[in-house]
Design an enzyme around this catalytic site. Sequence first.
Site, short mmCIF file in Angstrom:
data_model
loop_
_atom_site.label_atom_id
_atom_site.label_comp_id
_atom_site.label_asym_id
_atom_site.label_seq_id
_atom_site.Cartn_x
_atom_site.Cartn_y
_atom_site.Cartn_z
N THR A 167 3.61 -3.78 6.72
CA THR A 167 3.48 -2.97 7.93
C THR A 167 2.00 -2.64 8.10
OG1 THR A 167 5.62 -2.03 7.34
CG2 THR A 167 4.38 -0.89 9.07
N LYS B 131 7.99 -3.30 -3.66
CA LYS B 131 9.25 -2.85 -4.22
C LYS B 131 9.87 -3.95 -5.10
CE LYS B 131 13.08 -0.42 -2.32
NZ LYS B 131 14.15 -0.62 -1.48
N SER C 98 2.20 1.90 -16.35
CA SER C 98 2.81 3.22 -16.53
C SER C 98 1.79 4.32 -16.37
CB SER C 98 3.44 3.33 -17.92
OG SER C 98 3.88 4.65 -18.11
N SER D 212 41.14 -22.36 -39.61
CA SER D 212 40.60 -23.59 -40.17
C SER D 212 39.22 -23.33 -40.75
CB SER D 212 40.55 -24.69 -39.11
OG SER D 212 39.60 -24.35 -38.13
N SER E 36 38.66 -21.66 -43.37
CA SER E 36 38.61 -20.42 -44.15
C SER E 36 39.52 -20.57 -45.36
CB SER E 36 39.08 -19.25 -43.29
OG SER E 36 40.47 -19.34 -43.06
N LYS F 147 7.16 -2.73 -20.89
CA LYS F 147 7.21 -1.56 -20.00
C LYS F 147 8.63 -0.98 -19.96
CE LYS F 147 6.42 1.50 -16.84
NZ LYS F 147 6.86 1.35 -15.50
N GLU G 173 10.76 6.73 -23.09
CA GLU G 173 10.45 7.92 -22.27
C GLU G 173 11.72 8.74 -22.00
OE1 GLU G 173 8.14 6.97 -18.68
OE2 GLU G 173 9.55 8.21 -17.56
N HIS H 44 9.16 0.94 -23.04
CA HIS H 44 8.41 2.19 -22.86
C HIS H 44 9.26 3.18 -22.06
CE1 HIS H 44 6.19 4.78 -20.10
NE2 HIS H 44 5.27 4.90 -21.02
N ASN H 45 9.82 2.72 -20.97
CA ASN H 45 10.60 3.64 -20.12
C ASN H 45 11.85 4.14 -20.84
OD1 ASN H 45 8.68 2.88 -18.27
ND2 ASN H 45 10.11 2.82 -16.56
N LEU I 278 0.81 -1.23 0.00
CA LEU I 278 0.00 0.00 0.00
C LEU I 278 0.84 1.27 0.00
CD1 LEU I 278 -2.92 -1.10 2.34
CD2 LEU I 278 -2.98 -0.75 -0.13
N GLY J 107 2.51 6.74 -13.64
CA GLY J 107 2.81 7.36 -12.36
C GLY J 107 1.62 7.28 -11.42
N MET K 276 1.37 4.01 -5.23
CA MET K 276 0.87 3.35 -6.46
C MET K 276 -0.18 2.30 -6.11
SD MET K 276 2.13 4.41 -9.37
CE MET K 276 2.07 3.08 -10.58
N GLY K 277 0.11 1.49 -5.08
CA GLY K 277 -0.82 0.45 -4.66
C GLY K 277 -2.13 1.05 -4.19
P1 2AM Z 1 6.00 -1.67 3.95
O1 2AM Z 1 4.97 -0.58 4.05
O2 2AM Z 1 5.80 -2.71 4.98
O3 2AM Z 1 7.41 -1.13 3.92
C1 2AM Z 1 6.72 -0.15 -1.42
O4 2AM Z 1 7.91 -0.04 -0.69
C2 2AM Z 1 5.85 -1.25 -0.87
O5 2AM Z 1 6.60 -2.48 -0.86
C3 2AM Z 1 5.40 -1.02 0.56
O6 2AM Z 1 4.06 -1.40 0.63
C4 2AM Z 1 6.31 -1.93 1.35
O7 2AM Z 1 5.75 -2.40 2.56
C5 2AM Z 1 6.47 -3.08 0.41
N1 2AM Z 1 7.65 -3.87 0.72
C6 2AM Z 1 8.93 -3.50 0.62
N2 2AM Z 1 9.75 -4.52 0.96
C7 2AM Z 1 8.94 -5.56 1.30
C8 2AM Z 1 9.18 -6.89 1.72
N3 2AM Z 1 10.44 -7.36 1.85
N4 2AM Z 1 8.11 -7.67 1.96
C9 2AM Z 1 6.87 -7.20 1.80
N5 2AM Z 1 6.58 -5.96 1.40
C10 2AM Z 1 7.60 -5.14 1.14
#
Ligand code: 2AM
Length: 483
Positions: free
Chosen positions: A35, A76, A129, A478, A480, A184, A191, A187-188, A11, A131, A14-15
């Site tokens: 977390t 990540k 893509s 060899s 040739s 992707k 970009e 694409h980048n 979360l 953002g 982006m999530g």
């Molecule tokens: P977090 O909030 O617990 O850090 C972008 O960093 C997202 O990836 C966040 O939701 C982060 O969770 C998650 N993330 C990063 N490393 C992670 C890991 N080793 N296991 C699970 N989630 C991870």
Amino acid sequence: MAGADIGLIGLAVMGQNLVLNMDDHGFTVAVYNRTTARTTEFLDGRAKGTKVIGTATLEELAASLDSPRRIMMMVKAGRAVDATIGQLAPLLDEGDIIIDGGNSHFEDTSRRARELRERGLLFVGAGISGGEEGARRGPSIMPGGEKAAWPQIEGILRAIAAKAKDGTPCCDWVGPDGAGHYTKMVHNGIEYGDMQVIAEAYHLMRVGLGMTYPEMAGVFCDWNEGLLDSYLIGITADILAHADEQGRPTLENILDVAGQKGTGKWAVLSSLDLGRPMTLVAEAVHSRVVSGMRRHRIEAAEILGAKAGRLADAGEGFVDAVHDALYASKIVSYAQGFMLLKGAAVEYGWDLDYGSIARLWREGCIIRAAFLDDIAAAFDRRPDLPSLLLDKFFIDALGRAEAGWRRVVTAAVGIGIPVPAYSSALAFYDAYRSERLPTNLVSAQRDYFGAHTYERVDHPRGEFFHTDWAGTGGGAISGSYQA
Ligand code: 2AM
């Protein structure tokens, strides 16, 4: 607690935005974050009043989903993706689907698809893509991997994707393995190139022509009405028009050091691996690297003397010529990008639909542009087109732009304004259409010092010859012929 349409892990912004986008489209989303505090904060904050279901463990997430389970990960890229899959997979049943919507390297995606296939799970690597804003309002989505998953996820992904002007969602199945993430990545890379060709126009106008910021903003506004109509040209007009509290151009306050997260570099590395030229994007990546050598640049400017001067003889129509240089370079860059996709299709055995890929980029993503319709049309006319440079539309476009393009590169070289993208694109264009390059000499040199052999113009390909260049004998290869 069954009943959620899809689960989403991770979360960060982006999530969160994808979850809210799915919720907007009527889907019930169960969410999980490593977390838990972040989940609680999301539910009490941005997700308040939505149908989003919070879960505190992956077990709870798995239990909240209908079968087959659909779970999107927005964690990540790298080890976190493997760690999350490692914890999640044992909780799933055969036929369940895991979608990695992060910026994973395509080789990781291919490996994960293979590993999960052995466990009966369907893995999809989806390049996304656009953002944060794209994720919230409609991104371009490039899914690839286990095609059996597509009918199960198509409805959700196409609903949340950006829509092209004709209403088509900017989301379609790309191909197997890591084909979605590969697309992707290309694409980048493109970009990076698009940003560099715009930066070069800005440099020429500001330094070479001494234009004011409002004047430059006006030019970009005009360009955005024509062939260059695109998101990046539009935001450049906004940036150039922006003033700080003192009324000065905000852009003048910004340090000329550009960062990078690495996907442009990945594209260039892949182009080198596959032996496909991606020269313009490589120049764009290198330009950012050079920008980062600020201390060197400051010292060198003092010792070597800054060179860039004013264009004395800019003459009539120079801004139009810059337009043409930008447009022509952009055509070369996209031609190279699609050549790279073709190279990947050959190397990895993917059956890619290039017209469809161009259409995925029409809206939602950073490189969105009117121009992508022209590219899609070129591949519709001839699906096996070896290069965009050989399509009638682009032949004509380059023909019209060529004089201005050469004029700009020549003028920039003359006054010391670096235009690596324009000049490398032009060099590629000229090399690409040369029936005879000077590389016969390179072959001769290799044969001279390393007996690497060469092929002859008057013999079929595949016959190799060696010359005893220094008259010392020996060094025969060899298989040739001695010539
Ligand atoms: P977090 O909030 O617990 O850090 C972008 O960093 C997202 O990836 C966040 O939701 C982060 O969770 C998650 N993330 C990063 N490393 C992670 C890991 N080793 N296991 C699970 N989630 C991870």
